[in-house]
Every structure is written in C-alpha cells, then in structure tokens.
Design a protein around this motif. Structure first.
Motif, PDB file in Angstrom:
ATOM      1  N   GLN A  97     -38.074  30.980   8.618  1.00  0.00           N
ATOM      2  CA  GLN A  97     -37.071  30.323   9.122  1.00  0.00           C
ATOM      3  C   GLN A  97     -37.211  29.021   9.429  1.00  0.00           C
ATOM      4  O   GLN A  97     -37.075  28.386  10.405  1.00  0.00           O
ATOM      5  CB  GLN A  97     -36.798  31.087  10.740  1.00  0.00           C
ATOM      6  CG  GLN A  97     -36.435  32.623  10.522  1.00  0.00           C
ATOM      7  CD  GLN A  97     -35.398  32.968  10.017  1.00  0.00           C
ATOM      8  OE1 GLN A  97     -34.287  32.133  10.234  1.00  0.00           O
ATOM      9  NE2 GLN A  97     -35.164  34.007   9.269  1.00  0.00           N
ATOM     10  N   ILE A  98     -37.385  28.150   8.137  1.00  0.00           N
ATOM     11  CA  ILE A  98     -37.320  26.810   8.374  1.00  0.00           C
ATOM     12  C   ILE A  98     -35.930  26.067   8.499  1.00  0.00           C
ATOM     13  O   ILE A  98     -35.039  26.876   8.341  1.00  0.00           O
ATOM     14  CB  ILE A  98     -38.157  26.183   7.036  1.00  0.00           C
ATOM     15  CG1 ILE A  98     -37.121  26.609   5.873  1.00  0.00           C
ATOM     16  CG2 ILE A  98     -39.429  26.747   6.770  1.00  0.00           C
ATOM     17  CD1 ILE A  98     -37.719  26.124   4.563  1.00  0.00           C
ATOM     18  N   LEU A 142     -32.937  21.106   6.384  1.00  0.00           N
ATOM     19  CA  LEU A 142     -33.751  20.738   5.283  1.00  0.00           C
ATOM     20  C   LEU A 142     -33.254  21.447   3.914  1.00  0.00           C
ATOM     21  O   LEU A 142     -33.587  20.988   2.735  1.00  0.00           O
ATOM     22  CB  LEU A 142     -35.554  21.385   5.683  1.00  0.00           C
ATOM     23  CG  LEU A 142     -36.456  21.206   4.454  1.00  0.00           C
ATOM     24  CD1 LEU A 142     -36.596  19.875   4.231  1.00  0.00           C
ATOM     25  CD2 LEU A 142     -37.799  21.894   4.767  1.00  0.00           C
ATOM     26  N   ARG A 143     -33.029  22.693   4.012  1.00  0.00           N
ATOM     27  CA  ARG A 143     -32.486  23.611   2.910  1.00  0.00           C
ATOM     28  C   ARG A 143     -31.291  22.560   2.296  1.00  0.00           C
ATOM     29  O   ARG A 143     -31.078  22.101   1.142  1.00  0.00           O
ATOM     30  CB  ARG A 143     -31.831  24.726   3.310  1.00  0.00           C
ATOM     31  CG  ARG A 143     -32.855  25.728   3.137  1.00  0.00           C
ATOM     32  CD  ARG A 143     -32.446  27.122   3.416  1.00  0.00           C
ATOM     33  NE  ARG A 143     -33.300  27.970   4.014  1.00  0.00           N
ATOM     34  CZ  ARG A 143     -33.617  28.095   5.261  1.00  0.00           C
ATOM     35  NH1 ARG A 143     -33.144  27.691   6.230  1.00  0.00           N
ATOM     36  NH2 ARG A 143     -34.613  29.263   5.348  1.00  0.00           N
ATOM     37  N   PHE A 199     -27.256  26.820   5.972  1.00  0.00           N
ATOM     38  CA  PHE A 199     -27.878  27.645   5.042  1.00  0.00           C
ATOM     39  C   PHE A 199     -28.879  28.526   5.615  1.00  0.00           C
ATOM     40  O   PHE A 199     -30.009  28.012   5.882  1.00  0.00           O
ATOM     41  CB  PHE A 199     -28.371  26.838   4.044  1.00  0.00           C
ATOM     42  CG  PHE A 199     -27.570  26.622   2.700  1.00  0.00           C
ATOM     43  CD1 PHE A 199     -27.593  27.301   1.583  1.00  0.00           C
ATOM     44  CD2 PHE A 199     -26.533  25.526   2.807  1.00  0.00           C
ATOM     45  CE1 PHE A 199     -27.054  27.088   0.501  1.00  0.00           C
ATOM     46  CE2 PHE A 199     -25.625  25.263   1.614  1.00  0.00           C
ATOM     47  CZ  PHE A 199     -25.815  26.095   0.447  1.00  0.00           C
ATOM     48  N   ARG A 200     -28.726  29.816   5.660  1.00  0.00           N
ATOM     49  CA  ARG A 200     -29.649  30.671   6.084  1.00  0.00           C
ATOM     50  C   ARG A 200     -30.980  31.003   5.036  1.00  0.00           C
ATOM     51  O   ARG A 200     -30.604  30.584   3.645  1.00  0.00           O
ATOM     52  CB  ARG A 200     -28.988  32.024   6.575  1.00  0.00           C
ATOM     53  CG  ARG A 200     -27.976  31.987   7.328  1.00  0.00           C
ATOM     54  CD  ARG A 200     -28.412  31.362   8.910  1.00  0.00           C
ATOM     55  NE  ARG A 200     -29.349  32.502   9.203  1.00  0.00           N
ATOM     56  CZ  ARG A 200     -30.345  32.093  10.171  1.00  0.00           C
ATOM     57  NH1 ARG A 200     -30.768  30.905  10.532  1.00  0.00           N
ATOM     58  NH2 ARG A 200     -31.477  32.894  10.402  1.00  0.00           N
ATOM     59  N   ILE A 230     -23.556  29.785   5.178  1.00  0.00           N
ATOM     60  CA  ILE A 230     -23.891  30.451   4.077  1.00  0.00           C
ATOM     61  C   ILE A 230     -24.975  31.695   4.523  1.00  0.00           C
ATOM     62  O   ILE A 230     -25.794  31.010   4.913  1.00  0.00           O
ATOM     63  CB  ILE A 230     -24.656  29.585   2.963  1.00  0.00           C
ATOM     64  CG1 ILE A 230     -23.539  28.264   2.439  1.00  0.00           C
ATOM     65  CG2 ILE A 230     -24.902  30.411   1.848  1.00  0.00           C
ATOM     66  CD1 ILE A 230     -22.241  29.000   2.161  1.00  0.00           C
ATOM     67  N   GLY A 231     -24.656  32.761   4.605  1.00  0.00           N
ATOM     68  CA  GLY A 231     -25.647  33.717   5.022  1.00  0.00           C
ATOM     69  C   GLY A 231     -26.867  34.000   4.219  1.00  0.00           C
ATOM     70  O   GLY A 231     -27.104  33.566   3.183  1.00  0.00           O
ATOM     71  N   GLU A 232     -27.696  34.867   5.061  1.00  0.00           N
ATOM     72  CA  GLU A 232     -29.010  35.036   4.524  1.00  0.00           C
ATOM     73  C   GLU A 232     -28.658  35.963   3.312  1.00  0.00           C
ATOM     74  O   GLU A 232     -27.906  36.873   3.030  1.00  0.00           O
ATOM     75  CB  GLU A 232     -29.882  35.838   5.250  1.00  0.00           C
ATOM     76  CG  GLU A 232     -31.328  36.121   4.972  1.00  0.00           C
ATOM     77  CD  GLU A 232     -32.072  36.585   6.272  1.00  0.00           C
ATOM     78  OE1 GLU A 232     -33.152  36.955   5.873  1.00  0.00           O
ATOM     79  OE2 GLU A 232     -31.838  36.452   7.385  1.00  0.00           O
TER      80      GLU A 232
END
Length: 186
Positions: free
Chosen positions: A42-43, A47-48, A65-66, A85-87
């Motif tokens: 779960q960063i 950052l993504r 962004f998950r 944007i889901g996991e």
C-alpha cells in the motif's frame, strides 16, 4: 481437417511491434513498474503517478492509482483529472488509451488495445480505447481496442465491451440494458 491451414508461429511478425521506444526504456519501465506500480504494498498513489509520468504517461490532477495496477506502455496512457484506477487494473496498451476526468475503472478490469491477424500471419493489430468523462467501468470487465465508452456510462461487472457504449447508458454482457445511470448532483 488436415487441409485447414495453420500459421507457423515461428514466422509470425512483430514480437516488438508496439514498443516504439528503445529496448532499454522498455526494460527499465518493466523494473520500475514491478517495484513501484504493480507492487501490492500500500505505497503512495502519488508515487505511482509520479513514476508513470516520468515514463511519459499523461495523468491529470487528483488521480488515484491503487496497488497491483499494470501498465504496458505508460507513454500511451492518458488520464484526466480526479479519476480512480482500482486495484489490479491492467492497461495492456499497445495502442493509446484515453481516460477522461472523473472516471472510475474498478478492480481487476483489463483494457487491451491489441489483437492479432489470426487468419493471416498473427501480426499485431492495435486500436485505441477512449473512455469519456464520468464513465464507470465496474469490476472485472474487459474493454477491447477500438471501443469508446460514452460520457457517464456504466459498464456492469464481468462484462466484455467490444462495441461502443452510448453516453449515459448502462451496459452489460448483452449490450445496453436500457436504463440510464442516475448521478447525484454536486
């Protein structure tokens, strides 16, 4: 059945047909994607987004962004403001994917722009995807190349989208359901 032709895959063209960047860039992206984007930890979402932007993705403000998201080629990804944007979403974008603002793409959905000329020579065939503002692609859907999902449309779970979805439509595996998506006023 012996007279039905079979394509010799050792002669199929285009292993790297969609790369359009030097090999080292594609490989460096693969490492960064694995460590910082696809990573299940779960960063930070920001950052993504920074990593994706560093490799050429156009991503608006406030995009979430998950974890476990995959992006084949970030330089072919365009996302407007405030989208989620889901996991586990997978952008298999061998062609461009344009996602509008305030769009939700839910868990485990795959968007793929590529296919193959399977009756000819298995050459790569690509077509872009466009998802317009306010659309919601719910969980575990598959969106195929060449499709536009209209403004504020809703695609129900587990649906394959292989044709355009009209604005404000509700869409399932059989096509448009006929009901309209009601959004709360802001």
């Amino acid at each position: 059945m012996e007279n039905i032709p079979v394509i010799d895959l050792s002669r199929a063209p285009g292993e790297r047909a969609a790369w359009d960047r030097p090999r080292w860039v594609v490989y460096l992206w693969a490492v960064c994607e694995l460590l910082l984007v696809t990573n299940a930890w779960q960063i930070s979402s920001s950052l993504r987004v920074r990593v994706l932007r560093a490799f050429g993705a156009e991503i608006g403000r406030g995009v979430i962004f998950r974890p476990r998201t995959r992006v084949k080629f970030p330089w072919k990804l365009h996302i407007g403001d405030r989208s989620w944007i889901g996991e586990g979403v997978w952008f298999h974008n061998q062609d461009h994917i344009h996602v509008g603002s305030d769009v939700v793409i839910s868990q485990e959905t795959m968007l793929t722009t590529g296919s193959h000329a399977h009756r000819r020579d298995m050459a790569l065939v690509t077509r872009p995807i466009r998802i317009e503002d306010g659309a919601w692609i719910t969980s575990r859907c598959m969106v195929l190349g060449g499709v536009t999902v209209g403004r504020s449309a809703l695609v129900k779970p587990m649906t394959r989208v292989d044709a355009d979805v009209a604005a404000n439509a509700v869409w399932d595996a059989a096509g448009e359901v006929g009901e309209r998506f009601e959004r709360a006023s802001a």
